[in-house]
Scaffold this motif. Structure first.
Motif, PDB file in Angstrom:
ATOM      1  N   ASN A   2     -53.695  29.061   6.451  1.00 51.91           N
ATOM      2  CA  ASN A   2     -52.903  30.227   6.826  1.00 51.91           C
ATOM      3  C   ASN A   2     -51.626  30.286   6.000  1.00 51.91           C
ATOM      4  O   ASN A   2     -51.169  29.292   5.434  1.00 51.91           O
ATOM      5  CB  ASN A   2     -52.654  30.277   8.335  1.00 51.91           C
ATOM      6  CG  ASN A   2     -51.652  29.256   8.827  1.00 51.91           C
ATOM      7  OD1 ASN A   2     -50.606  29.058   8.231  1.00 51.91           O
ATOM      8  ND2 ASN A   2     -51.962  28.618   9.950  1.00 51.91           N
ATOM      9  N   ASN A   5     -48.626  27.882   6.835  1.00 51.95           N
ATOM     10  CA  ASN A   5     -48.743  26.514   6.336  1.00 51.95           C
ATOM     11  C   ASN A   5     -48.683  26.459   4.813  1.00 51.95           C
ATOM     12  O   ASN A   5     -48.255  25.460   4.246  1.00 51.95           O
ATOM     13  CB  ASN A   5     -49.996  25.844   6.884  1.00 51.95           C
ATOM     14  CG  ASN A   5     -49.795  25.430   8.329  1.00 51.95           C
ATOM     15  OD1 ASN A   5     -48.686  25.140   8.753  1.00 51.95           O
ATOM     16  ND2 ASN A   5     -50.855  25.419   9.092  1.00 51.95           N
ATOM     17  N   GLU A  72     -53.690  22.708   3.815  1.00 57.98           N
ATOM     18  CA  GLU A  72     -54.876  22.422   4.629  1.00 57.98           C
ATOM     19  C   GLU A  72     -54.626  21.264   5.591  1.00 57.98           C
ATOM     20  O   GLU A  72     -55.100  21.287   6.732  1.00 57.98           O
ATOM     21  CB  GLU A  72     -56.078  22.146   3.728  1.00 57.98           C
ATOM     22  CG  GLU A  72     -56.599  23.405   3.059  1.00 57.98           C
ATOM     23  CD  GLU A  72     -57.663  23.161   2.007  1.00 57.98           C
ATOM     24  OE1 GLU A  72     -57.915  21.990   1.639  1.00 57.98           O
ATOM     25  OE2 GLU A  72     -58.238  24.153   1.537  1.00 57.98           O
ATOM     26  N   ASP A  75     -52.701  22.686   8.337  1.00 58.61           N
ATOM     27  CA  ASP A  75     -53.595  23.417   9.240  1.00 58.61           C
ATOM     28  C   ASP A  75     -54.235  22.480  10.272  1.00 58.61           C
ATOM     29  O   ASP A  75     -54.405  22.842  11.429  1.00 58.61           O
ATOM     30  CB  ASP A  75     -54.715  24.119   8.459  1.00 58.61           C
ATOM     31  CG  ASP A  75     -54.261  25.369   7.720  1.00 58.61           C
ATOM     32  OD1 ASP A  75     -53.155  25.872   8.020  1.00 58.61           O
ATOM     33  OD2 ASP A  75     -55.010  25.829   6.852  1.00 58.61           O
TER      34      ASP A  75
END
Length: 79
Positions: A2, A5, A72, A75
């Protein structure tokens, strides 16, 4: 990954490498961002662990090599 992040990952890199966030390209990685050396990498890892509130699994450490991989991990571990 997203966008929050992704921005957080850029902020982590900027803070760890002590450089302005504006100077970090969107495709920044350990090979194309000059200040990102071994000491900078350790600083990034330490900031990631602080942000996650726990020690990261050693198998993840080798995966932190660009903005996308850092985002990631955020996330997965940062709410």
């Amino acid at each position: 990954m997203n966008i929050i992040n992704y921005k957080r990952a850029k902020s982590i890199i900027a803070k760890a490498l002590e450089i302005p966030i504006e100077t970090i390209p969107d495709d920044a990685n350990i090979e194309n961002l000059e200040p990102w050396d071994s000491i900078g990498h350790v600083k990034i890892i330490l900031l990631m662990e602080e942000l996650c509130g726990k020690e990261l699994d050693p198998s993840l450490l080798s995966e932190l090599y660009d903005i996308k991989s850092i985002a990631e991990i955020c996330d997965k571990f940062v709410s």
